[in-house]
Design a protein around this motif. Structure first.
Motif: not given
Length: 229
Positions: A35-62
């Motif tokens: 929950i703490a990680r996701v809340e931090a992502r929701l308020t962070a500055a937007p970044v470039t979307p990952p490539t297919a090779g860099d994608w991981s479900p751990e990055a959801v809500y970035t």
């Protein structure tokens, strides 16, 4: 003999309940960190979307920012129930410099399901948008499976949608929920992503540990009665 077996049973139950209680404490710590990680992502500055090779479900809500051109003729409507009521998610391929990303542009009610009933909703030319990374939903909806051949979609299954829409170019394995930036004409309505993680692990831990205590109390009573005899 029976008293001994009951004593062994109480101690075995106590050990099992204690293990379950400890497991729930560990789950509680994991959930709070998530929950703490996701809340931090929701308020962070937007970044470039990952490539297919860099994608991981751990990055959801970035939060991500992306630019490209929508292919509105390959739009897909997915059934949705939101705070706005029942309706449809508008999922549109966005052609970017690195391939195609499916964008959940937002929600439309049932009376605006047809493209010609959404005046101004289809932005032509290059666009830039911000949104949240989401994991593909290949399992369909609750008790309902997607039926691409019939045009019935109950979940945002990236691979199935890309195949049904004839997207032969590389398609990102995730989709993006667009933020609440208004679309032309007011529809679709973005920014309706529900970010909520059930967290009942503390209650479960207390329950298991309480049962452990009761089992130990039962073992103590059996042991004390045996000593008296």
């Amino acid at each position: 003999m029976i008293r001994g077996l009951f004593l062994v049973l109480c101690l075995t139950l106590a050990a099992g309940f204690a293990a379950l209680g400890v497991w729930q404490v560990e789950r509680l710590q994991w959930k709070e960190a998530l929950i703490a990680r996701v809340e931090a992502r929701l308020t962070a500055a937007p970044v470039t979307p990952p490539t297919a090779g860099d994608w991981s479900p751990e990055a959801v809500y970035t939060r991500v920012a992306v630019s490209g051109v929508f292919e509105h003729d390959r739009e897909t409507l997915v059934q949705a129930v939101t705070e706005q009521g029942p309706g449809w998610w508008v999922v549109t391929p966005l052609r970017t410099g690195g391939g195609i990303i499916l964008i959940n542009r937002g929600f439309v009610p049932d009376d605006r399901r047809r493209p010609d009933s959404r005046p101004g909703g289809q932005a032509p030319g290059p666009v830039s948008l911000t949104g949240l990374l989401r994991e593909s939903e290949p399992r369909g909806g609750f008790l309902r499976s997607n039926a691409p051949e019939a045009g019935r979609w109950y979940s945002r299954d990236v691979e199935a949608i890309a195949r049904a829409r004839g997207l032969t170019e590389p398609v990102a394995p995730y989709f993006i929920d667009a933020d609440a930036t208004p679309n032309p004409g007011g529809f679709p309505i973005g920014g309706l992503t529900v970010v909520k993680f059930p967290n009942s692990h503390l209650i479960y831990a207390l329950t298991w540990l309480g049962l452990c205590g009761l089992s130990l109390a039962g073992a103590w009573l059996v042991f004390r009665q045996g000593r008296r005899k």
